[in-house]
Design a protein around this motif. Structure first.
Motif, PDB file in Angstrom:
ATOM      1  N   MET A  73       0.816  -1.209   0.000  1.00  0.00           N
ATOM      2  CA  MET A  73       0.000   0.000   0.000  1.00  0.00           C
ATOM      3  C   MET A  73       0.856   1.267   0.000  1.00  0.00           C
ATOM      4  N   ALA A  74       2.062   1.197   0.524  1.00  0.00           N
ATOM      5  CA  ALA A  74       2.920   2.372   0.591  1.00  0.00           C
ATOM      6  C   ALA A  74       3.187   2.935  -0.801  1.00  0.00           C
ATOM      7  N   ARG A  75       3.544   2.084  -1.720  1.00  0.00           N
ATOM      8  CA  ARG A  75       3.835   2.540  -3.080  1.00  0.00           C
ATOM      9  C   ARG A  75       2.581   3.091  -3.735  1.00  0.00           C
ATOM     10  N   GLU A  76       1.438   2.473  -3.480  1.00  0.00           N
ATOM     11  CA  GLU A  76       0.172   2.978  -4.031  1.00  0.00           C
ATOM     12  C   GLU A  76      -0.139   4.366  -3.482  1.00  0.00           C
ATOM     13  N   LEU A  77       0.056   4.552  -2.173  1.00  0.00           N
ATOM     14  CA  LEU A  77      -0.199   5.855  -1.571  1.00  0.00           C
ATOM     15  C   LEU A  77       0.716   6.920  -2.169  1.00  0.00           C
ATOM     16  N   MET A  78       1.979   6.595  -2.352  1.00  0.00           N
ATOM     17  CA  MET A  78       2.906   7.562  -2.941  1.00  0.00           C
ATOM     18  C   MET A  78       2.509   7.906  -4.370  1.00  0.00           C
ATOM     19  N   ASP A  79       2.015   6.924  -5.107  1.00  0.00           N
ATOM     20  CA  ASP A  79       1.621   7.156  -6.492  1.00  0.00           C
ATOM     21  C   ASP A  79       0.421   8.082  -6.621  1.00  0.00           C
ATOM     22  N   VAL A  80      -0.499   8.040  -5.654  1.00  0.00           N
ATOM     23  CA  VAL A  80      -1.727   8.838  -5.768  1.00  0.00           C
ATOM     24  C   VAL A  80      -1.690  10.127  -4.946  1.00  0.00           C
TER      25      VAL A  80
END
Length: 186
Positions: A73-80
């Protein structure tokens, strides 16, 4: 900008402190793996070292070097994220121990701002990033608001963006546990 980065790298690699613009507000920085330099940051800010500081990395790809288990989820949060986002991770390592929270957590942000991103990439290590103020005082929204005490307490003051008086704000902060649970801090 390039001369500032060159001088910052020299200071950081020799255990020094810098005052620099980030993707959020002006910050005090040092090599996050150098315990003596980190102690100097705490001393300059007159901050209790039980209060963790955050670090900057140039890429999410390097998170595995400092966090035991990076949640997907960390990478997803950074992406959005539309604003700078600091994520607090459990199980941090490879940094000065005083940077860690009581639960061995560490706040990490990957800046997109050109100066900070390039500085982090060229340093090749995490860079401490804490607001350029004495603890208990307001965080400076621009270089002009940084106190003389802070300016004189570092080894190098970056010239880049000193005349930028656009208001800047601190990052959003989320604590993200390895089990996927999260808590919005700010």
């Amino acid at each position: 900008m390039d001369q500032d980065i060159k001088k910052c790298l020299e200071v950081l690699r020799n255990g020094g402190l810098i005052l620099y613009p980030t993707d959020t507000i002006w910050g005090i920085g040092c090599d996050a793996t150098n315990a003596a330099a980190v102690k100097r940051v705490y001393d300059l800010k007159r901050r209790d070292d039980s209060k963790a500081l955050i670090v900057l990395l140039d890429s999410a790809e390097h998170l595995d070097h400092y966090v035991v288990d990076v949640p997907f989820m960390a990478r997803e949060l950074m992406d959005v994220a539309v604003k700078p986002l600091t994520i607090i991770y459990d199980g941090a390592f490879n940094v000065a121990p005083s940077l860690l929270g009581e639960d061995d957590s560490l706040g990490i942000r990957v800046p997109q701002e050109p100066f900070t991103h390039k500085l982090c990439a060229m340093l090749g290590k995490p860079l401490v990033s804490t607001s350029a103020n004495v603890s208990g005082e307001s965080a400076p929204a621009s270089f002009a608001q940084v106190s003389d005490e802070i300016k004189q307490g570092v080894d190098y003051v970056v010239q880049y963006r000193q005349d930028d008086d656009a208001p800047h704000a601190a990052s959003n902060i989320i604590k993200l546990s390895s089990d996927g649970t999260f808590k919005i801090i700010r």
